[in-house]
Design an enzyme around this catalytic site. Structure first.
Site, mmCIF file in Angstrom:
data_model
loop_
_atom_site.group_PDB
_atom_site.id
_atom_site.type_symbol
_atom_site.label_atom_id
_atom_site.label_comp_id
_atom_site.label_asym_id
_atom_site.label_seq_id
_atom_site.Cartn_x
_atom_site.Cartn_y
_atom_site.Cartn_z
ATOM 1 N N HIS A 216 0.835 -1.199 0.000
ATOM 2 C CA HIS A 216 0.000 0.000 0.000
ATOM 3 C C HIS A 216 0.869 1.248 0.000
ATOM 4 O O HIS A 216 2.098 1.166 0.125
ATOM 5 C CB HIS A 216 -0.916 0.027 1.233
ATOM 6 C CG HIS A 216 -2.121 -0.851 1.103
ATOM 7 N ND1 HIS A 216 -2.100 -2.193 1.401
ATOM 8 C CD2 HIS A 216 -3.394 -0.572 0.692
ATOM 9 C CE1 HIS A 216 -3.299 -2.711 1.193
ATOM 10 N NE2 HIS A 216 -4.104 -1.750 0.761
ATOM 11 N N LYS B 83 -0.505 4.908 4.584
ATOM 12 C CA LYS B 83 -1.448 3.990 5.225
ATOM 13 C C LYS B 83 -0.932 3.643 6.613
ATOM 14 O O LYS B 83 0.208 3.190 6.768
ATOM 15 C CB LYS B 83 -1.644 2.723 4.388
ATOM 16 C CG LYS B 83 -2.696 1.788 4.979
ATOM 17 C CD LYS B 83 -3.072 0.675 4.019
ATOM 18 C CE LYS B 83 -4.092 -0.279 4.621
ATOM 19 N NZ LYS B 83 -5.344 0.391 5.005
#
Length: 228
Positions: free
Chosen positions: A136, A140
């Site tokens: 990600h 995040k």
């Protein structure tokens, strides 16, 4: 439908755009406007049909406490808070609120969960071991991702144990990639979902809000996705 979107990050903004495309009235609150949930007063919250939260693990609990306490309907796209799930379910039940939560609102990811169960069932008796890799964007907060944990739970439901390694990576502005790996003595099989845009997450969240607007109760997105 009148929607309140909590969180003005990349996904929250996209949720607001998609909701407007669907013809809904949308109000967005960012972190500075809703510090410690201060904006979520009873008169304000009850002016909306559904509240969608894409904030942070730290903020979402405060937001849920404020909204569910006045009987609001909430769709939660934020992850990293599930140790409080039982408390939030109990609050919703006590105060007549509705809660729809999920680790990933992409329809494609939901299909991957179903495929993962088939994938694991087909290979578990053939000497394969299973692991998960996910990537990600660097902003995040939670690692591993909620999606990776749900993927693990789907695999574990077939294997009967949760001893499945998850390797998490945080790179640039990656929208999200999840891979289930089956490793045998002489080969590997990979089942991968790669997001090229955040729009499927936003589309799923808006469709979930539309569905919840005519239903009451507490739901996992996995359990209602086929009804949307």
């Amino acid at each position: 439908m009148r929607l309140l979107v909590l969180g003005a990050g990349k996904t929250g903004k996209l949720v607001a755009e998609v909701a407007a495309e669907h013809g809904h009235s949308v109000h967005v609150l960012d972190a500075t406007e809703n510090k410690d949930g201060a904006a979520l007063t009873h008169p304000f919250v009850t002016g909306f049909d559904v509240v969608i939260d894409f904030t942070t693990p730290e903020s979402v609990i405060t937001n849920m406490r404020a909204c569910l306490a006045v009987g609001a309907k909430m769709v939660i796209g934020t992850t990293g808070w599930y140790e409080k799930l039982a408390d939030m379910k109990a609050l919703a039940e006590r105060r007549g609120g509705s809660l729809l939560y999920g680790t990933n609102y992409s329809i494609g990811v939901q299909k991957m969960f179903a495929l993962a169960r088939y994938f694991t069932t087909a290979l578990k008796e053939s000497g394969y071991t299973f692991s998960i890799e996910e990537t990600h964007h660097t902003s995040k907060v939670d690692a591993p991702s909620g999606t990776a944990l749900t993927l693990r739970d789907n695999v574990a439901s077939v294997l009967g144990n949760t001893d499945i390694r998850i390797e998490a990576h945080r790179v640039g502005d990656a929208a999200g990639t999840h891979t289930l790996i089956a490793t045998g003595p002489n080969d590997r099989l990979l089942l991968t979902h790669e997001s090229t845009s955040r729009k499927p997450f936003a589309e799923g969240a808006v469709r979930a809000a539309e569905w919840l607007s005519t239903h009451s109760g507490i739901y996992d997105f996995q359990d209602v996705v086929e009804k949307l």
